[in-house]
Design an enzyme around this catalytic site. Structure first.
Site, PDB file in Angstrom:
ATOM      1  N   HIS A 158     -33.078  20.257 -27.346  1.00  0.00           N
ATOM      2  CA  HIS A 158     -32.751  20.626 -25.765  1.00  0.00           C
ATOM      3  C   HIS A 158     -32.594  22.243 -25.549  1.00  0.00           C
ATOM      4  O   HIS A 158     -32.539  22.587 -24.484  1.00  0.00           O
ATOM      5  CB  HIS A 158     -31.777  19.951 -25.197  1.00  0.00           C
ATOM      6  CG  HIS A 158     -32.251  18.235 -25.018  1.00  0.00           C
ATOM      7  ND1 HIS A 158     -32.810  17.868 -23.760  1.00  0.00           N
ATOM      8  CD2 HIS A 158     -32.200  17.214 -25.863  1.00  0.00           C
ATOM      9  CE1 HIS A 158     -33.079  16.629 -23.965  1.00  0.00           C
ATOM     10  NE2 HIS A 158     -32.829  16.142 -25.190  1.00  0.00           N
ATOM     11  N   ASP A 366     -31.739  29.639 -21.979  1.00  0.00           N
ATOM     12  CA  ASP A 366     -31.589  28.210 -21.844  1.00  0.00           C
ATOM     13  C   ASP A 366     -32.825  27.518 -22.137  1.00  0.00           C
ATOM     14  O   ASP A 366     -34.036  28.038 -22.150  1.00  0.00           O
ATOM     15  CB  ASP A 366     -31.600  28.085 -20.122  1.00  0.00           C
ATOM     16  CG  ASP A 366     -30.562  27.214 -19.701  1.00  0.00           C
ATOM     17  OD1 ASP A 366     -30.344  26.277 -20.449  1.00  0.00           O
ATOM     18  OD2 ASP A 366     -30.104  27.337 -18.591  1.00  0.00           O
TER      19      ASP A 366
HETATM   20  C1  GDG Z   1     -29.240  21.167 -21.504  1.00  0.00           C
HETATM   21  C2  GDG Z   1     -30.014  22.808 -22.004  1.00  0.00           C
HETATM   22  C3  GDG Z   1     -31.866  21.611 -20.718  1.00  0.00           C
HETATM   23  C4  GDG Z   1     -24.196  20.744 -13.002  1.00  0.00           C
HETATM   24  N1  GDG Z   1     -23.330  20.670 -12.133  1.00  0.00           N
HETATM   25  C5  GDG Z   1     -22.797  19.423 -11.607  1.00  0.00           C
HETATM   26  C6  GDG Z   1     -24.042  18.661 -12.130  1.00  0.00           C
HETATM   27  N2  GDG Z   1     -24.917  19.149 -12.756  1.00  0.00           N
HETATM   28  C7  GDG Z   1     -25.980  18.769 -13.332  1.00  0.00           C
HETATM   29  C8  GDG Z   1     -27.130  19.573 -12.856  1.00  0.00           C
HETATM   30  C9  GDG Z   1     -28.219  19.499 -14.086  1.00  0.00           C
HETATM   31  C10 GDG Z   1     -27.539  19.414 -15.302  1.00  0.00           C
HETATM   32  O1  GDG Z   1     -26.082  19.150 -14.876  1.00  0.00           O
HETATM   33  C11 GDG Z   1     -27.314  20.724 -15.978  1.00  0.00           C
HETATM   34  O2  GDG Z   1     -28.717  20.701 -16.611  1.00  0.00           O
HETATM   35  P1  GDG Z   1     -29.167  22.245 -17.189  1.00  0.00           P
HETATM   36  O3  GDG Z   1     -30.658  21.792 -17.706  1.00  0.00           O
HETATM   37  O4  GDG Z   1     -29.505  23.022 -16.133  1.00  0.00           O
HETATM   38  O5  GDG Z   1     -28.240  22.402 -18.335  1.00  0.00           O
HETATM   39  P2  GDG Z   1     -27.388  22.012 -19.665  1.00  0.00           P
HETATM   40  O6  GDG Z   1     -26.352  21.016 -19.356  1.00  0.00           O
HETATM   41  O7  GDG Z   1     -27.250  23.088 -20.442  1.00  0.00           O
HETATM   42  O8  GDG Z   1     -28.683  21.080 -20.526  1.00  0.00           O
HETATM   43  C12 GDG Z   1     -30.794  22.802 -20.934  1.00  0.00           C
HETATM   44  C13 GDG Z   1     -31.415  20.423 -20.726  1.00  0.00           C
HETATM   45  O9  GDG Z   1     -30.330  20.164 -21.647  1.00  0.00           O
HETATM   46  C14 GDG Z   1     -32.307  19.320 -20.670  1.00  0.00           C
HETATM   47  O10 GDG Z   1     -33.219  19.442 -21.859  1.00  0.00           O
HETATM   48  O11 GDG Z   1     -32.735  22.091 -19.656  1.00  0.00           O
HETATM   49  O12 GDG Z   1     -31.724  24.171 -21.291  1.00  0.00           O
HETATM   50  O13 GDG Z   1     -29.063  23.578 -22.115  1.00  0.00           O
HETATM   51  O14 GDG Z   1     -29.103  18.099 -13.916  1.00  0.00           O
HETATM   52  O15 GDG Z   1     -27.709  19.105 -11.667  1.00  0.00           O
HETATM   53  N3  GDG Z   1     -24.393  17.291 -11.572  1.00  0.00           N
HETATM   54  C15 GDG Z   1     -23.646  16.941 -10.537  1.00  0.00           C
HETATM   55  N4  GDG Z   1     -22.355  17.799 -10.165  1.00  0.00           N
HETATM   56  C16 GDG Z   1     -22.197  19.145 -10.763  1.00  0.00           C
HETATM   57  O16 GDG Z   1     -21.369  19.696 -10.039  1.00  0.00           O
HETATM   58  N5  GDG Z   1     -23.765  15.699 -10.232  1.00  0.00           N
END
Ligand code: GDG
Length: 460
Positions: A158, A366
């Protein structure tokens, strides 16, 4: 003949009993693939004083079995906070200065993976399709093979993958690459990540990948594929539209008056470029004072990995930057930045995205970044907001009609914010239309279909 059973393995299992505000990510991405009868195996999230040897605990929900084991305090410290998040995470995000390598942590990483394998073996059937997720569990494929598993095992990374010049800094780079080559399929979000891996295989392992991205090691062929993760775009759009009329949105709108909302949503992580982003917002207010009192920036940065010292340091740094920006620009009836370190409910978040005239997604690196895709899905196509997106997020490979910026350059981000806040409706619509084309096509469902097709050996 019935389809083989899917066995998902990830470090942390999202147990059905604890769906909190953070439910999303992997659980959403795999929702369609996890048919009744599937198994999800991994860590429970619990820590015990001594190393646990008891068999996995299993709960069932909607026909899916969730089997979990606990980690001991010392395994948590060495395997999870140590090698996984103190070495691999910074390394894979190009942050060599933050890598603190310790041989005992590397050994614990291997050891916990062997323990995962020991606990999983009794639950397996010969024709299972096993799909392992993320950097914590790279050696699991090898460990399962060593215990006689001959069926298909896939792995999805990821995070980004680094080129060999960066990977070489890791004392155990060869073992990490060899661990990946023990899988039948290795999935990456982008071509850049896959190419970095294949170059590493060539330069560090001395193996020559074939023209399709296959690597043969010890008589087995591992296929490296690109499979960008997506979201349930239609579901998320419906949630956003629905929460638009809900009580939280009413409160948000009342608090904004006729001001525009800018939004940033991230786990509190040094890969997300938060200090540069807040700096950029200050520069916007400095250079374009017409935006003062006209826009409020809501940054949601839920705390994570607080056992790793860099994360605590980042929180303190952000508290300071936010405080400075607020002190410098606030007026008695307007605060430029709203900063929350508690998570929001997912439905509330969807509505907030829809209310935001711009989203600022500026990670320094990312793997993908799902926030960018969620923001696009949540927009009203008739009056969409503008996405500012880092060129170093995997999502930029697909969402190229966002305002693409260099996240290390606060001036460039500030200018993009100005462009976003003054962009005409037709341009906003055209940019959004192109991005929505990707987000509603390259969905979570497609992500798992493509991976499982590759894993089962069928053409996607
Ligand atoms: C890893 C990789 C890759 C965040 N704050 C809140 C909340 N979130 C949710 C977002 C989103 C998720 O968390 C974050 O996903 P990301 O993709 O932006 O980042 P990582 O956590 O670093 O994930 C990344 C991912 O894996 C999938 O392969 O895209 O590059 O680093 O869904 O919405 N959700 C809620 N409240 C919050 O305050 N409900």
């Amino acid at each position: 003949m019935s389809a083989p059973r899917l066995v998902v393995v990830s470090n942390r299992v999202p147990l059905p009993t604890e769906r909190g505000p953070r439910a999303g990510g992997l659980a959403v991405a795999l929702a369609d693939a996890l048919r009744p009868g599937s198994l999800w195996f991994g860590w429970s999230g619990r820590r015990t004083a001594r190393a646990a040897t008891s068999p996995p605990e299993t709960v069932e929900s909607n026909g899916i079995a969730y089997a979990t084991i606990d980690l001991s305090e010392s395994e948590y410290r060495l395997f999870y906070a140590g090698f996984s998040n103190g070495v691999l995470w910074p390394l894979l995000h190009f942050r060599l200065g933050l890598v603190h390598y310790r041989a005992e942590e590397y050994r614990a990483w291997q050891e916990v993976n062997r323990r995962f394998a020991d606990a999983l073996i009794p639950l397996l059937r010969p024709d299972d399709l096993i799909w392992v997720h993320d950097y914590h569990l790279i050696p699991l494929g090898e460990a399962l093979r060593a215990r006689g598993v001959t069926g298909r095992i896939g792995f999805f990374l990821h995070t980004p993958f680094v080129p060999p010049e960066v990977l070489r800094a890791l004392p155990r780079a060869e073992q990490v690459l060899a661990g990946l080559c023990a899988y039948d399929v290795i999935g990456f979000h982008t071509e850049e990540h896959r190419a970095g891996f294949l170059r590493g295989v060539r330069d560090i392992l001395g193996l020559t990948p074939d023209e399709w991205g296959g690597v043969t090691m010890g008589g087995r062929r591992a296929q490296a594929i690109v499979d960008p993760i997506g979201i349930d775009a239609a579901g998320f759009a419906a949630t956003a539209a629905q929460s638009w009329t809900g009580p939280e949105l009413r409160r948000l709108r009342a608090s904004l008056g006729d001001r525009a909302l800018a939004i940033g949503v991230d786990r509190l992580d040094y890969s997300k470029g938060l200090p540069q982003r807040l700096d950029a917002f200050g520069r916007l207010l400095e250079r374009h004072p017409e935006h003062r009192r006209r826009v409020s920036f809501l940054q949601v940065a839920a705390r994570s990995r607080e056992d790793v010292s860099e994360y605590r340091a980042l929180r303190i740094e952000l508290d300071r930057i936010v405080g400075e920006t607020i002190g410098q620009y606030s007026e008695f009836d307007w605060v430029p930045v709203r900063y929350m370190s508690r998570p929001l409910r997912r439905a509330t978040l969807a509505g907030f995205y829809r209310a935001a005239a711009m989203a600022v997604v500026t990670p320094l690196r990312d793997g993908m970044n799902l926030v960018a895709k969620e923001y696009v899905a949540a927009q009203d196509p008739a009056n969409p907001g503008v996405l500012i997106l880092s060129r170093f997020a995997g999502a930029a490979a697909e969402l190229d009609t966002a305002l693409i910026v260099n996240p290390f350059d606060p001036d460039e981000i500030a200018e993009a914010m100005h462009v976003a806040l003054t962009m005409r409706l037709e341009e906003r619509q055209a940019r959004h239309r192109a991005m929505a084309g990707h987000v509603f096509t390259a969905t979570a469902r497609r992500y798992s279909e493509v991976f499982l097709a590759a894993l089962s050996g069928a053409p996607a």
